[in-house]
Each structure stands twice: as structure tokens, then as C-alpha cells.
Motif scaffolding. Structure first.
Motif, short mmCIF file in Angstrom:
data_model
loop_
_atom_site.label_atom_id
_atom_site.label_comp_id
_atom_site.label_asym_id
_atom_site.label_seq_id
_atom_site.Cartn_x
_atom_site.Cartn_y
_atom_site.Cartn_z
N GLN A 62 0.83 -1.20 0.00
CA GLN A 62 0.00 0.00 0.00
C GLN A 62 0.87 1.26 0.00
O GLN A 62 0.56 2.24 -0.68
N SER A 63 1.96 1.23 0.73
CA SER A 63 2.86 2.40 0.78
C SER A 63 3.48 2.66 -0.59
O SER A 63 3.53 3.81 -1.05
N ILE A 67 2.89 6.04 -2.81
CA ILE A 67 4.01 6.89 -3.26
C ILE A 67 4.04 6.96 -4.78
O ILE A 67 4.27 8.03 -5.35
N THR A 68 3.80 5.85 -5.44
CA THR A 68 3.76 5.83 -6.90
C THR A 68 2.64 6.74 -7.40
O THR A 68 2.83 7.54 -8.33
N ARG A 69 1.46 6.65 -6.77
CA ARG A 69 0.34 7.50 -7.16
C ARG A 69 0.67 8.97 -6.93
O ARG A 69 0.38 9.83 -7.76
N GLY A 94 3.21 14.77 1.56
CA GLY A 94 1.85 14.29 1.81
C GLY A 94 1.78 12.80 2.11
O GLY A 94 0.85 12.35 2.78
N VAL A 95 2.74 12.04 1.63
CA VAL A 95 2.80 10.59 1.93
C VAL A 95 4.05 10.29 2.76
O VAL A 95 4.59 9.19 2.70
N ASP A 97 4.50 9.65 5.84
CA ASP A 97 4.44 8.52 6.76
C ASP A 97 4.75 7.21 6.04
O ASP A 97 5.38 6.32 6.61
N ARG A 98 4.36 7.11 4.77
CA ARG A 98 4.67 5.89 4.00
C ARG A 98 6.17 5.80 3.72
O ARG A 98 6.76 4.74 3.81
N ILE A 99 6.78 6.94 3.38
CA ILE A 99 8.22 6.98 3.13
C ILE A 99 8.96 6.64 4.42
O ILE A 99 9.89 5.84 4.42
N ARG A 100 8.51 7.21 5.50
CA ARG A 100 9.13 6.93 6.79
C ARG A 100 9.00 5.45 7.15
O ARG A 100 9.95 4.82 7.62
N PHE A 101 7.83 4.88 6.91
CA PHE A 101 7.61 3.45 7.18
C PHE A 101 8.57 2.59 6.37
O PHE A 101 9.23 1.69 6.89
N LEU A 102 8.68 2.87 5.05
CA LEU A 102 9.50 2.02 4.20
C LEU A 102 10.98 2.10 4.54
O LEU A 102 11.70 1.12 4.40
N PHE A 103 11.44 3.26 4.98
CA PHE A 103 12.87 3.44 5.21
C PHE A 103 13.28 3.41 6.67
O PHE A 103 14.46 3.39 6.97
N HIS A 104 12.31 3.39 7.58
CA HIS A 104 12.63 3.41 9.02
C HIS A 104 13.23 2.08 9.48
O HIS A 104 14.12 2.06 10.30
N ASP A 105 12.71 1.01 8.93
CA ASP A 105 13.14 -0.32 9.35
C ASP A 105 13.90 -0.98 8.20
O ASP A 105 13.30 -1.46 7.25
#
Length: 193
Positions: A62-63, A67-69, A94-95, A97-105
Motif C-alpha cells: 500500500q505504501s 508513493i507511486t500515485r 503528503g505521503v 508517513d509511508r516513506i518513513r515506514f518504508l525506510f525506518h526499518d
């Protein structure tokens, strides 16, 4: 209730949103914490996702889709390069949180094959940077890939700063744009300065 009813889809989407939000901040968070954030019981979460890996795969997919959209919606191929870059930055903030999610871990990057599709979001941004380098609005002495990585890092940092109260949300996109553009200004900017 049908296997794919609107209510079931909304519940599943709420769980995925909660997973992204929670795991971006606390990758070690339990499924119980994610269920609470989604305002569902743990048994409801498990009716949608068999285990943590299943939920993480859905959150990654979903992330990447979001991000692609956001990249497509920002229309990086239209307009002057710095204007287009400003739109891309606003879309990515605007997205954030998704970038943070993908790169945080870091383990997510190697553990989920869905991230290979993430390259689809990179093409238009690299093309935008190359266009800016050709017209002199972006520094041609700095690699396009490096500029793109700096963009991701700045959006990630902005998401963390907003979450930590160091940066107001309404100022995040402008702050990222100012920081990035000041750093990659083209030859004309250097000659004027």
C-alpha cells in the motif's frame, strides 16, 4: 458478511493505515498496538492478516502504491524543472508517513519483494532531475541518483521533524524544497551568487 464487502475492505484499509503509522514510529510495535490504533480487536486484525509478515507485506504494497500515485499525480514531466520538483516534494511530504515506514526499518527493504516495484516511482523523478540538470536549473556536477536520495532523506527527516514537534506540518514541504533547491541550485544560481 461477504468475503469482500465494503465494510471488510474499509476495516482492512484501516488496519493497513494503522500499521504504516505505528510501524513508521515503532517498528517493534506489537500487533495488539496496531489493532488498538486501527480501533479493532486483535481477533479482527487476525481475520484480515494471518501474521505480522502478512500485515507488513500489505503495508509495504500500500505504501509503494501511495508513493507511486503521489509521483504520477505531481506530474513531474510537466512545467519548469524546479516547479515540477516543488510539486513532487509536496506530494512526497503528503505521503511522508509511508516513506518513513518504508525506510525506518532497514529489514523491510530486503524482506519484501513488493519494494522492487518501488523503482516505478523513481523513473519520473530521475528524469525530472536530469531535465533540470540539462537546463541548468539543477547542479549538473551532482549525480541525479544522489539528488534523488537527498530528496528521500529530506522528506523522511521532515516527517520525523513534524512528528517530533520540531517542524509544523504546514511548513514541511517548503522547508524540504528550500533545503534541497539551495543545495542543488544550477550553475546560473552559482554565477548570480
Amino acid at each position: 458478511m461477504s468475503e469482500d464487502s465494503p465494510t471488510r475492505r474499509r476495516t482492512r484499509a484501516a488496519i493497513v493505515r494503522a500499521a504504516v503509522s505505528v510501524l513508521a514510529r515503532r517498528p517493534e510495535a506489537s500487533l495488539a498496538v496496531i489493532a488498538a490504533e486501527a480501533q479493532v480487536s486483535r481477533s479482527t486484525l487476525h481475520r484480515h492478516f494471518a501474521d505480522r509478515g502478512d500485515l507488513e507485506r500489505a503495508a509495504v504494497a500500500q505504501s509503494v502504491e501511495d508513493i507511486t500515485r503521489a509521483t504520477v499525480d505531481a506530474r513531474p514531466e510537466h512545467g519548469a524543472p524546479l516547479e515540477a520538483l516543488t510539486r513532487v516534494i509536496a506530494a512526497y511530504v503528503g505521503v511522508g508517513d509511508r516513506i518513513r515506514f518504508l525506510f525506518h526499518d532497514p529489514r523491510l527493504l530486503g524482506a519484501h519483494s513488493d519494494l522492487a516495484d518501488f523503482a516505478a516511482a523513481d523513473g519520473p523523478v530521475l528524469a525530472l532531475i536530469a531535465r533540470g540538470q540539462r537546463d541548468g536549473s539543477m547542479d549538473s556536477a551532482v549525480g541525479a541518483g544522489w539528488i534523488e536520495q537527498a530528496l528521500w532523506a529530506l522528506v523522511y527527516a521532515a516527517a520525523e521533524a513534524v512528528d517530533g514537534g520540531l517542524l509544523p506540518g504546514h511548513a514541511a514541504a517548503e522547508t524540504v524544497a528550500r533545503t534541497l533547491v539551495t543545495g542543488i541550485g544550477g550553475d546560473a544560481d552559482r554565477e548570480a551568487g
